[in-house]
Design an enzyme around this catalytic site. Structure first.
Site, PDB file in Angstrom:
ATOM      1  N   ARG A   1       0.411  -0.839  -0.231  1.00  0.00           N
ATOM      2  CA  ARG A   1       0.039  -0.053  -0.066  1.00  0.00           C
ATOM      3  C   ARG A   1       0.677   1.231   0.286  1.00  0.00           C
ATOM      4  O   ARG A   1       0.515   2.543  -0.921  1.00  0.00           O
ATOM      5  CB  ARG A   1      -0.796  -0.049   1.633  1.00  0.00           C
ATOM      6  CG  ARG A   1      -2.160  -0.621   1.306  1.00  0.00           C
ATOM      7  CD  ARG A   1      -2.709  -1.531   2.684  1.00  0.00           C
ATOM      8  NE  ARG A   1      -2.065  -2.465   2.935  1.00  0.00           N
ATOM      9  CZ  ARG A   1      -1.266  -3.683   2.174  1.00  0.00           C
ATOM     10  NH1 ARG A   1      -2.726  -4.230   1.797  1.00  0.00           N
ATOM     11  NH2 ARG A   1      -0.941  -4.084   2.997  1.00  0.00           N
ATOM     12  N   THR A   2       2.068   1.582   0.939  1.00  0.00           N
ATOM     13  CA  THR A   2       2.571   2.491   0.690  1.00  0.00           C
ATOM     14  C   THR A   2       3.270   3.053  -0.084  1.00  0.00           C
ATOM     15  O   THR A   2       3.116   3.617  -0.726  1.00  0.00           O
ATOM     16  CB  THR A   2       3.252   2.300   2.044  1.00  0.00           C
ATOM     17  OG1 THR A   2       3.109   2.308   3.364  1.00  0.00           O
ATOM     18  CG2 THR A   2       4.016   3.713   2.546  1.00  0.00           C
TER      19      THR A   2
ATOM     20  N   LYS B   1      26.286  -3.765   0.531  1.00  0.00           N
ATOM     21  CA  LYS B   1      27.965  -3.998  -0.089  1.00  0.00           C
ATOM     22  C   LYS B   1      28.964  -3.050   1.122  1.00  0.00           C
ATOM     23  O   LYS B   1      29.676  -2.559   1.414  1.00  0.00           O
ATOM     24  CB  LYS B   1      28.236  -3.087  -1.196  1.00  0.00           C
ATOM     25  CG  LYS B   1      27.685  -3.639  -2.051  1.00  0.00           C
ATOM     26  CD  LYS B   1      27.981  -2.453  -4.060  1.00  0.00           C
ATOM     27  CE  LYS B   1      27.231  -2.753  -5.430  1.00  0.00           C
ATOM     28  NZ  LYS B   1      27.076  -2.009  -6.082  1.00  0.00           N
TER      29      LYS B   1
ATOM     30  N   ARG C   1      11.511   3.704   3.497  1.00  0.00           N
ATOM     31  CA  ARG C   1      11.087   2.183   4.666  1.00  0.00           C
ATOM     32  C   ARG C   1      12.464   1.500   5.211  1.00  0.00           C
ATOM     33  O   ARG C   1      12.668   1.381   4.337  1.00  0.00           O
ATOM     34  CB  ARG C   1      10.029   1.509   3.852  1.00  0.00           C
ATOM     35  CG  ARG C   1       8.951   0.167   4.677  1.00  0.00           C
ATOM     36  CD  ARG C   1       7.905  -0.297   4.735  1.00  0.00           C
ATOM     37  NE  ARG C   1       7.203   0.358   4.865  1.00  0.00           N
ATOM     38  CZ  ARG C   1       6.026  -0.141   4.663  1.00  0.00           C
ATOM     39  NH1 ARG C   1       5.210  -1.058   4.647  1.00  0.00           N
ATOM     40  NH2 ARG C   1       4.861   0.611   4.790  1.00  0.00           N
TER      41      ARG C   1
ATOM     42  N   HIS D   1       4.340   6.027  11.702  1.00  0.00           N
ATOM     43  CA  HIS D   1       4.309   5.096   9.933  1.00  0.00           C
ATOM     44  C   HIS D   1       3.161   6.322   9.614  1.00  0.00           C
ATOM     45  O   HIS D   1       2.294   6.456  10.351  1.00  0.00           O
ATOM     46  CB  HIS D   1       3.747   4.153  10.014  1.00  0.00           C
ATOM     47  CG  HIS D   1       3.528   4.017   9.008  1.00  0.00           C
ATOM     48  ND1 HIS D   1       3.504   4.581   7.494  1.00  0.00           N
ATOM     49  CD2 HIS D   1       3.195   2.398   8.293  1.00  0.00           C
ATOM     50  CE1 HIS D   1       3.198   3.998   6.209  1.00  0.00           C
ATOM     51  NE2 HIS D   1       3.129   2.820   6.807  1.00  0.00           N
TER      52      HIS D   1
HETATM   53  N1   CP Z   1      -0.365  -0.591   6.266  1.00  0.00           N
HETATM   54  C1   CP Z   1       1.291  -0.519   5.397  1.00  0.00           C
HETATM   55  O1   CP Z   1       1.767   0.366   5.601  1.00  0.00           O
HETATM   56  O2   CP Z   1       0.710  -1.678   3.818  1.00  0.00           O
HETATM   57  P1   CP Z   1       1.825  -1.438   3.393  1.00  0.00           P
HETATM   58  O3   CP Z   1       2.700  -2.485   4.256  1.00  0.00           O
HETATM   59  O4   CP Z   1       1.670  -2.604   2.404  1.00  0.00           O
HETATM   60  O5   CP Z   1       2.680   0.227   3.302  1.00  0.00           O
END
Ligand code: CP
Length: 313
Positions: free
Chosen positions: A57-58, A87, A108, A136
């Site tokens: 999703r993100t 590396k 991420r 998040h």
């Molecule tokens: N909700 C969420 O962060 O989903 P993903 O891990 O698929 O990005």
């Protein structure tokens, strides 16, 4: 169209702590305005997605948001293996390179605090797309937008957060955002081994936000407005015994839904495993797929705020 230059409201999106009530209302207003828009306002701008942990999703909603605003996308998923991290390159050096190729970096990472470290060295905006068990914030913003959209307000609501609250960065960030609203109360429902961490509970006490800590979901939902379910994050446990104790009795199924008020909604940041029975999906109160779709509009708003000419809300 004549646009009035406005001061930029955001340099980076690293933590939910950055968002006060005014800024939250601005994000909600811009996301509402941008929902469904496709134009060229970010023409020529480039977004890099740098993902050291998996995502559906993100990453894809950020990419979709950028493309809908006329920008372009570069990136690497599985960056631990497919970038020069393998590396031995440090995150800081990677950021110093990627900022030469992009106008914004969506990161991420598996370590709490990684986005903050990146923001210290970056000369372009950093967006925290999840930093290990840390935060998040963009998910929490879309969660808040969803509550606004579904229930028409956030003030005065009883929000039940449940599941793996210890490792669940989305629940941590959402709890922080909810403290900005009047009359909100929260219930944290989880077995002790995965209960909400003391740093969040202390902040709630400082801001005089009433909360309850319990492992009884059936009791907590009877007068709630929102149930925010989360997945037990198996990948973050080193002790299999602890993982076993984390499951508890927090599953949402048809029987549990009978206890939920008709006005209430069920949310989940997704992905789910078995903590919401698929039989619940057909219930109109199941808002989690609508919630995930809201991610595009909220991320369009954030990209506009970080990169574009800001417009009055
Ligand atoms: N909700 C969420 O962060 O989903 P993903 O891990 O698929 O990005």
């Amino acid at each position: 169209m004549v646009t009035t230059a406005q001061p930029r409201l955001l340099d980076h999106v690293v933590s939910a702590h950055q968002f006060d009530r005014d800024l939250l209302e601005h994000v909600v207003a811009r996301a509402s305005a941008l929902d469904g828009v496709r134009d060229r306002r970010l023409d020529g701008r480039i977004m890099a997605t740098l993902f050291y942990e998996p995502s559906t999703r993100t990453r894809l909603s950020f990419e979709s948001a950028m493309v809908r605003l006329g920008g372009s996308v570069i990136g690497t998923e599985a960056a631990r293996e497919f970038s020069s991290a393998i590396k031995g390159e440090t995150l800081e050096d990677t950021i110093r390179m990627v900022e030469a190729y992009a106008d914004v970096i969506v990161l991420r990472h598996d370590e709490a605090g990684a986005a903050g470290r990146a923001a210290v060295v970056a000369r372009v905006p950093i967006v925290n797309a999840g930093d290990g068990p840390g935060e998040h914030p963009t998910q929490a913003l879309l969660d808040l937008f969803t509550i606004h959209r579904e229930l028409g307000r956030v003030d005065g609501l009883h929000v039940v957060l449940c599941g793996d609250l210890r490792h669940g960065r989305t629940a941590r960030s959402l709890a922080l955002l909810l403290t900005r609203y009047e009359g909100v109360r929260m219930s944290f429902v989880a077995p002790a081994v995965v209960q909400m961490e003391p740093d969040i509970l202390s902040l709630l006490e400082t801001r005089r936000v009433p909360y309850t800590v319990t492992d009884n979901l059936r009791g907590a939902v009877t007068d709630c407005d929102v149930v925010y379910q989360t997945r037990i994050q198996k990948e973050r446990f080193t002790d299999p015994g602890e993982f076993g104790r984390a499951r508890g009795d927090t599953r949402i199924d048809a029987r549990l839904m009978e206890r939920l008020p008709q006005r209430a909604i069920v949310m989940h940041p997704l992905p789910r495993v078995d903590e919401i029975d698929p039989e619940v999906d057909a219930d109109p109160r199941a808002a989690y797929f609508r919630q995930a779709r809201n991610g595009v509009a909220v991320r369009m708003a954030l990209l506009e705020m970080l990169l574009g000419e800001t417009s009055p809300a």
